[in-house]
Motif scaffolding. Structure first.
Motif, PDB file in Angstrom:
ATOM      1  N   TYR A 287     -27.516  27.540  22.408  1.00  0.00           N
ATOM      2  CA  TYR A 287     -26.862  27.360  23.701  1.00  0.00           C
ATOM      3  C   TYR A 287     -27.148  28.552  24.593  1.00  0.00           C
ATOM      4  CZ  TYR A 287     -24.166  24.212  20.707  1.00  0.00           C
ATOM      5  OH  TYR A 287     -23.792  23.244  19.804  1.00  0.00           O
TER       6      TYR A 287
ATOM      7  N   GLY B 166     -25.350  31.339  22.578  1.00  0.00           N
ATOM      8  CA  GLY B 166     -24.585  30.921  21.416  1.00  0.00           C
ATOM      9  C   GLY B 166     -25.512  30.591  20.267  1.00  0.00           C
TER      10      GLY B 166
ATOM     11  N   THR C 282     -16.487  24.532  21.055  1.00  0.00           N
ATOM     12  CA  THR C 282     -16.693  25.946  20.749  1.00  0.00           C
ATOM     13  C   THR C 282     -16.611  26.253  19.260  1.00  0.00           C
ATOM     14  OG1 THR C 282     -14.358  26.426  21.147  1.00  0.00           O
ATOM     15  CG2 THR C 282     -15.875  26.653  23.005  1.00  0.00           C
TER      16      THR C 282
ATOM     17  N   VAL D 101     -21.676  22.328  24.211  1.00  0.00           N
ATOM     18  CA  VAL D 101     -21.117  23.629  24.526  1.00  0.00           C
ATOM     19  C   VAL D 101     -21.634  24.061  25.889  1.00  0.00           C
ATOM     20  CG1 VAL D 101     -21.114  26.086  23.927  1.00  0.00           C
ATOM     21  CG2 VAL D 101     -20.819  24.354  22.142  1.00  0.00           C
TER      22      VAL D 101
ATOM     23  N   ALA E  40     -16.975  30.388  27.039  1.00  0.00           N
ATOM     24  CA  ALA E  40     -17.467  29.227  26.305  1.00  0.00           C
ATOM     25  C   ALA E  40     -16.463  28.092  26.397  1.00  0.00           C
ATOM     26  CB  ALA E  40     -17.730  29.582  24.850  1.00  0.00           C
ATOM     27  N   SER E  41     -16.964  26.888  26.583  1.00  0.00           N
ATOM     28  CA  SER E  41     -16.110  25.711  26.615  1.00  0.00           C
ATOM     29  C   SER E  41     -16.814  24.549  25.923  1.00  0.00           C
ATOM     30  CB  SER E  41     -15.743  25.336  28.055  1.00  0.00           C
ATOM     31  OG  SER E  41     -16.903  25.031  28.811  1.00  0.00           O
TER      32      SER E  41
ATOM     33  N   ILE F  83     -19.811  27.317  17.627  1.00  0.00           N
ATOM     34  CA  ILE F  83     -20.409  28.621  17.892  1.00  0.00           C
ATOM     35  C   ILE F  83     -20.054  29.588  16.774  1.00  0.00           C
ATOM     36  CG2 ILE F  83     -20.524  30.576  19.467  1.00  0.00           C
ATOM     37  CD1 ILE F  83     -19.830  28.683  21.739  1.00  0.00           C
TER      38      ILE F  83
ATOM     39  N   LEU G  23     -21.726  27.511  28.460  1.00  0.00           N
ATOM     40  CA  LEU G  23     -21.550  28.949  28.564  1.00  0.00           C
ATOM     41  C   LEU G  23     -21.729  29.348  30.020  1.00  0.00           C
ATOM     42  CD1 LEU G  23     -23.721  30.113  25.519  1.00  0.00           C
ATOM     43  CD2 LEU G  23     -21.244  29.769  25.574  1.00  0.00           C
TER      44      LEU G  23
ATOM     45  N   LYS H  58     -13.248  33.463  19.519  1.00  0.00           N
ATOM     46  CA  LYS H  58     -14.683  33.290  19.734  1.00  0.00           C
ATOM     47  C   LYS H  58     -14.996  32.367  20.910  1.00  0.00           C
ATOM     48  CE  LYS H  58     -15.961  34.172  14.912  1.00  0.00           C
ATOM     49  NZ  LYS H  58     -14.579  34.392  14.425  1.00  0.00           N
ATOM     50  N   SER H  59     -14.103  32.370  21.890  1.00  0.00           N
ATOM     51  CA  SER H  59     -14.322  31.577  23.087  1.00  0.00           C
ATOM     52  C   SER H  59     -14.745  32.418  24.293  1.00  0.00           C
ATOM     53  CB  SER H  59     -13.073  30.775  23.437  1.00  0.00           C
ATOM     54  OG  SER H  59     -11.983  31.638  23.712  1.00  0.00           O
TER      55      SER H  59
END
Length: 119
Positions: free
Chosen positions: A108, A97, A28, A2, A24-25, A31, A4, A75-76
């Motif tokens: 994270y 995260g 995800t 993840v 976030a990528s 998370i 951030l 939630k991204s």
């Protein structure tokens, strides 16, 4: 993994407002909860705000009533709306995260974004 990435920090006068974002990528779906923490050089890391997987929120007493944490339905993306900023809010703000508020840790972390409040 993840990733951030925070954005939105800057220099503002006392009483002003800023909106921080955290994108976030990666994986995800891993998370659940998210949060914001801040740290000033020479001081302990400080909890700012928390939002659970069910969007329950929690705030540090020092920011309650001034800051609002939110996240998108997927939630991204995580946000921190900061109003009524004070010089004591000056710090590097970190997106987290799966944070553990009690231990000031997280699975994270983002790279941080500087917020400076001038008097």
């Amino acid at each position: 993994q993840v990733q951030l990435v925070e954005s939105g920090g800057g220099l503002v006068q006392a009483g002003g407002s800023l909106r921080l974002s955290c994108a976030a990528s990666g994986r995800t779906l891993g998370i659940r909860s998210m949060g914001w923490f801040r740290q000033t050089p020479g001081k302990e890391r400080e909890f700012v705000a928390f939002i659970s997987a069910t969007t329950t929120t929690n705030y540090a007493d020092s920011v309650k009533g001034r800051f609002i944490i939110s996240r998108d339905k997927g939630k991204s993306m995580l946000y921190l709306q900061m109003n009524g900023l004070k010089p004591d809010d000056t710090a590097v703000y970190y997106c987290a995260g799966n944070p553990y508020v009690s231990t000031l840790t997280a699975q994270y972390w983002g790279q941080g974004t500087q917020v400076t409040v001038a008097s």
